[in-house]
Enzyme design. Sequence first.
Site, short mmCIF file in Angstrom:
data_model
loop_
_atom_site.label_atom_id
_atom_site.label_comp_id
_atom_site.label_asym_id
_atom_site.label_seq_id
_atom_site.Cartn_x
_atom_site.Cartn_y
_atom_site.Cartn_z
N MET A 145 0.81 -1.21 0.00
CA MET A 145 0.00 0.00 0.00
C MET A 145 0.85 1.27 0.00
SD MET A 145 -3.33 0.11 2.28
CE MET A 145 -2.23 0.06 3.70
N PRO A 146 2.17 1.14 0.17
CA PRO A 146 2.97 2.39 0.17
C PRO A 146 2.89 3.10 -1.18
CG PRO A 146 4.28 0.51 0.91
CD PRO A 146 3.02 -0.05 0.33
N TYR A 147 3.16 4.39 -1.12
CA TYR A 147 3.25 5.21 -2.33
C TYR A 147 4.61 5.90 -2.31
CZ TYR A 147 2.67 9.12 -5.47
OH TYR A 147 2.86 10.04 -6.48
#
Lengths: 67, 67, 67, 67, 67, 67
Positions: free
Chosen positions: D1-3
């Site tokens: 889910m990291p950006y």
Amino acid sequence: MPYVNIKITNEGVSAEQKAALISGVTDLLRTVLGKNPATTVVVIDEVETDNWGIGGEPVTRRREKGM
Amino acid sequence: MPYVNIKITNEGVSAEQKAALISGVTDLLRTVLGKNPATTVVVIDEVETDNWGIGGEPVTRRREKGM
Amino acid sequence: MPYVNIKITNEGVSAEQKAALISGVTDLLRTVLGKNPATTVVVIDEVETDNWGIGGEPVTRRREKGM
Amino acid sequence: MPYVNIKITNEGVSAEQKAALISGVTDLLRTVLGKNPATTVVVIDEVETDNWGIGGEPVTRRREKGM
Amino acid sequence: MPYVNIKITNEGVSAEQKAALISGVTDLLRTVLGKNPATTVVVIDEVETDNWGIGGEPVTRRREKGM
Amino acid sequence: MPYVNIKITNEGVSAEQKAALISGVTDLLRTVLGKNPATTVVVIDEVETDNWGIGGEPVTRRREKGM
């Protein structure tokens, strides 16, 4: 006064679709938080598929695989 | 060490004007906060008028209306 | 209509210093590009020194070394 | 889910190098934090050298000086 | 796969309002562009009023003036 | 000179893990693109789970469902 940045891949988005995103997000902020549309800023970034990665690979490769 | 991002519409900004923004912001951070110019980074994004919204509509439409 | 984001480390910046950054950047955009101050947005992010890296290490460690 | 957003100057980066950045950052987030590669998003922005400032001047000028 | 960042002032936004922004933006991207909600990421930043400037001054001062 | 922004949910990331992200990203940019570590900036943003949405809902709700 809100600022919204929308990043999407550069795959043929029309001016009409961009206008729909801008008016839709501005309406949402007015409805949910009472924000003034006059000072709501929306910036759309269209990113080349070589430059967007998900699942550890560029979208270009995923498109080639039919994903 | 500060990082500054300036987003403006893409409407004929010259290289000289960009250089003036970069030197002006770097000076401001040195004067106000004592930040070292050598590690102050400034990035300017020029955004197409179709992709910038304010008041719920793209800047392209506002320019057509003379706004 | 410009949008400016200033990221600095969270090391005791006062409300007066933040106000000086906001007015300084807004003036700069008016002077260099003729941008309207009424719709110029400035957002300042203060970042913990553990979360800011330069030279491959967090600023926290650099401060401990007297850098 | 990291950006993750990577900003670099636009100076001839190949599709293969971009793919290496995307896979490398995605691996790093999996190794260090256990993040799921399937939902890790990486966006690379290539910025013109006129639009990138460091040390109070555009990179274009620094390149002309051999820096 | 889109990424949306919403920046608003930190003035008592509830968890329910944030959830409404997240679902509203995700729906908008599905409706207008056919984007898959499963991989649409929305990040909301709440910014202190001292750190948000418009019209050349912090929002804190504008609130004191009743603006 | 690159600038990298890593956004992750605020769920107990340690200072050591942040340092590993910073050194890992800096090494990657040196290895792949030959970028100078001395001027590579990395900023990590930790975002509350109420403020991060995926699949149309906040991460807080997904964690409650065991996702």
